[in-house]
Scaffold this active site. Structure first.
Site, PDB file in Angstrom:
ATOM      1  N   MET A   1       0.858  -1.184   0.000  1.00 13.23           N
ATOM      2  CA  MET A   1       0.000   0.000   0.000  1.00 13.23           C
ATOM      3  C   MET A   1       0.892   1.231   0.000  1.00 13.23           C
ATOM      4  O   MET A   1       1.867   1.301   0.759  1.00 13.23           O
ATOM      5  CB  MET A   1      -0.960   0.000   1.179  1.00 13.23           C
ATOM      6  CG  MET A   1      -0.365  -0.086   2.559  1.00 13.23           C
ATOM      7  SD  MET A   1      -1.672   0.004   3.810  1.00 13.23           S
ATOM      8  CE  MET A   1      -0.727  -0.231   5.313  1.00 13.23           C
TER       9      MET A   1
ATOM     10  N   VAL B   1       4.948   2.718  12.588  1.00  9.16           N
ATOM     11  CA  VAL B   1       4.289   2.490  11.309  1.00  9.16           C
ATOM     12  C   VAL B   1       2.767   2.449  11.459  1.00  9.16           C
ATOM     13  O   VAL B   1       2.246   2.184  12.535  1.00  9.16           O
ATOM     14  CB  VAL B   1       4.816   1.170  10.692  1.00  9.16           C
ATOM     15  CG1 VAL B   1       4.247  -0.033  11.424  1.00  9.16           C
ATOM     16  CG2 VAL B   1       4.510   1.093   9.211  1.00  9.16           C
ATOM     17  N   GLU B   2       2.056   2.742  10.368  1.00 13.87           N
ATOM     18  CA  GLU B   2       0.590   2.731  10.314  1.00 13.87           C
ATOM     19  C   GLU B   2      -0.049   3.671  11.318  1.00 13.87           C
ATOM     20  O   GLU B   2      -1.064   3.365  11.934  1.00 13.87           O
ATOM     21  CB  GLU B   2       0.050   1.301  10.527  1.00 13.87           C
ATOM     22  CG  GLU B   2       0.550   0.298   9.524  1.00 13.87           C
ATOM     23  CD  GLU B   2       0.405   0.773   8.085  1.00 13.87           C
ATOM     24  OE1 GLU B   2      -0.568   1.482   7.785  1.00 13.87           O
ATOM     25  OE2 GLU B   2       1.278   0.457   7.262  1.00 13.87           O
ATOM     26  N   GLY B   3       0.537   4.840  11.462  1.00 12.11           N
ATOM     27  CA  GLY B   3       0.061   5.797  12.440  1.00 12.11           C
ATOM     28  C   GLY B   3       0.784   5.572  13.741  1.00 12.11           C
ATOM     29  O   GLY B   3       0.652   4.510  14.367  1.00 12.11           O
TER      30      GLY B   3
END
Length: 603
Positions: A162, A442-444
């Protein structure tokens, strides 16, 4: 070797005693599964992890991913285990077998995955991202897109990624500048750059399917105007044959603290050739669609913290049992007294017990949340399904943040138990320490997870999911309160639960009254407190389950069950009082960090 990655006994305890997952195995889409079959699957995952993944962990870290002339070469030692992992159907364990999965409950998938995460997190990244990409396409893609992309992703034949983050936007995804322009044939041309892209380029698979966020011209500003596009590395003809390279290129990989074997790429689109993309879903709904993959990855980061912490603890435990140093404190003045294993020393025992309780409590929490997915799949009414789905939403930021933080903390403590040896490459603990840190970022980042919890999750559906969580905790409190040895622990946790509810209401009122900066100043402390309370719940639940197990147990089992009770006792009586102090600090809501002038922080 086995006990130095995942404790099999504890996995079985959580699955079949604490969570009693056999009630799920006999219903809904899992009617054809039984305990024996699930145990065989987890055992096979354990074998693959121990024989193929773990031996490649240290060599893969030392060789690292290499970038040259637009290509990324992954460590050679990763190729065989990845092929076995993909061909074994491990990429999409919960999906339809006809699509390359195994049709398993999420909770069994989680138990199998823990072996892979603990044995080689960097290698697992190449397979783990495939499922999220494929799932988005299965949910939102056209029939043609599903037919073309889903099965190759679910089988690991093709890689998945992504592409969200951009150099200037960072975590503010709504500020992205990558653009998409419609072509006459219905495809789209993309232009822009992305950074921090896991698996953006690699040589393990023949194709890579990128899920790319971009803005269509004249779309609304901010996150409301973002669309999602499928951008394959190689374009295909109508028969599905790979025909030519698409205009998406890797321009470099990051030199990171850890996860050296996992390629983290910078990507450009449309710079040297046309980058063709295919709209996934509807225009301007990209972020909504992408959240399916983001939330899956957030839960994965929490599970990775649990796995790394557990593996590091088990290595520290094995080391403490064999490393002899110093005399027993009771014989400190006796120069003829023999040296004892360091597990005899009180401070080492303190570290080990806290590491043990946290790693086991996190396992229960991660598996419990996986079970909520299965309960949702088996739900007979919309109301029941909504209850489990809402609990998953509420717990997602807690699992991502709390478990990644605590997993890192356990790895740090494991290094302390090993002393100087823990700081060397002779033992894998220092690699778990390096590899797991990214899970908090990661990912926020975990700070963003805290803002999500306070700003969205506590208030969603008028607070019903939060109240449902407290009700689920109350069930355990009631059961434990009936047991003489656990009743005092139940009372102490009950007091903490009440204070947690008051803290949530207090922060909500501050935010609603216009003191939003002051409320969010304590968003992360609140998430940590909520994590502690949920952890105490899991440990008390384990202890209550262990009391039942003691009734018909052998000698070895008694040691295991008694340790569960002692673990809950330690956490609730030693760690939870610190949590209560943090609740006091949240209630005071000191505003010093807001009131200090910017220049006052330093030159």
């Amino acid at each position: 070797m086995t006990e130095q990655i995942v404790p099999k006994k504890d996995v079985d305890f959580v699955l079949y005693e604490q969570l009693n997952i056999e009630t799920v195995l006999g219903s809904g889409p899992f009617k054809g599964l039984n305990r024996k079959t699930c145990q065989m699957i987890v055992t096979e995952a354990r074998r693959l992890a121990l024989e193929e993944f773990f031996p490649a962990m240290a060599p893969g870290d030392r060789e690292g991913a290499k970038f040259s002339m637009g290509k990324v070469l992954v460590p050679d030692c990763f190729r065989r285990p990845y092929d076995l992992y993909a061909k074994g159907g491990w990429v999409a364990m919960t999906e339809d077998p006809d699509m390359g999965g195994q049709g398993l409950p999420r909770v069994i998938s989680q138990a199998a995955d823990e072996w892979f995460r603990g044995a080689n997190g960097a290698l697992l990244m190449y397979g783990a991202m495939c499922h999220g990409t494929g799932r988005m396409i299965e949910l939102y893609g056209s029939d043609k897109q599903k037919k073309r992309y889903v099965k190759p992703l679910y089988t690991g034949e093709w890689g998945g990624t992504m592409l969200l983050t951009e150099p200037e936007a960072g975590s503010d995804v709504g500020n992205l500048s990558t653009s998409a322009q419609r072509n006459e044939d219905g495809t789209w041309s993309l232009n822009g750059s992305k950074i921090f892209i896991t698996n953006g380029e690699q040589n393990l698979t023949e194709n890579i399917v990128h899920a790319v966020l971009a803005r269509i011209k004249d779309s609304p500003s901010g996150s409301d105007g973002i669309s999602l596009f499928i951008v394959p590395k190689y374009l295909m003809d109508d028969n599905g044959n790979l025909v030519r390279r698409n205009g998406i290129q890797c321009t470099g990989i990051e030199e990171k603290m850890g996860l050296h074997g996992s390629a983290t790429c910078s990507m450009t689109m449309g710079e040297t050739d046309t980058c063709t993309g295919f709209l996934l879903g509807k225009e301007n709904q990209g972020l909504k669609i992408m959240f399916h993959m983001m939330n899956e990855t957030r839960l994965m980061m929490g599970a990775t913290g649990c796995a790394a912490g557990s593996a590091a603890f088990l290595h520290a435990l094995a080391y403490a049992r064999q490393r002899k140093q110093g005399r027993d404190l009771a014989q400190l003045t006796d120069k003829t007294a023999p040296q004892v294993p360091i597990i005899n020393h009180p401070d080492v025992r303190r570290m080990l017990l806290e590491m043990k309780t946290l790693s086991e409590g996190m396992r229960s929490l991660v598996y419990y949340t996986a079970l909520l997915f299965d309960r949702s799949a088996c739900a007979l009414t919309r109301e029941e399904k909504d209850k489990w789905d809402s609990l998953i939403e509420l717990l997602t930021p807690v699992i991502k943040s709390y478990c990644s933080d605590k997993g890192f903390w356990i790895c740090n403590q494991a290094m302390m138990v090993l002393g100087g040896s823990g700081y060397t490459r002779d033992y894998p603990v220092e690699q778990w320490f390096r590899d797991i840190k990214i899970a908090a970022i990661v990912e926020g980042t975990n700070g963003i997870q805290a803002m999500d919890l306070l700003g969205r999750k506590l208030a969603m559906k008028k607070g019903r999911p939060f109240m449902e969580l407290l009700s689920q905790i109350q069930i355990t409190l009631s059961m434990a309160g009936k047991t003489k040895s656990l009743a005092p622990l139940s009372v102490e946790l009950g007091n903490a639960v009440n204070l947690l509810g008051e803290a949530a209401m207090g922060l909500g009122k501050r935010a609603a009254s216009g003191k939003i900066h002051r409320a969010f100043l304590f968003a992360h402390p609140f998430l940590e407190v909520m994590g502690d309370v949920v952890m105490a719940w899991m440990l008390l639940w384990r202890a209550e389950t262990a009391v039942k197990g003691l009734e018909n147990s052998g000698v070895r089992e008694r040691h295991f069950y008694q340790a569960q009770i002692k673990g809950a006792e330690w956490f609730i009586q030693t760690c939870l009082p610190v949590t209560l102090g943090r609740l006091v600090s949240i209630d005071r809501c000191c505003e010093a960090a807001i009131e200090v002038d910017d220049i006052g922080f330093g030159a």
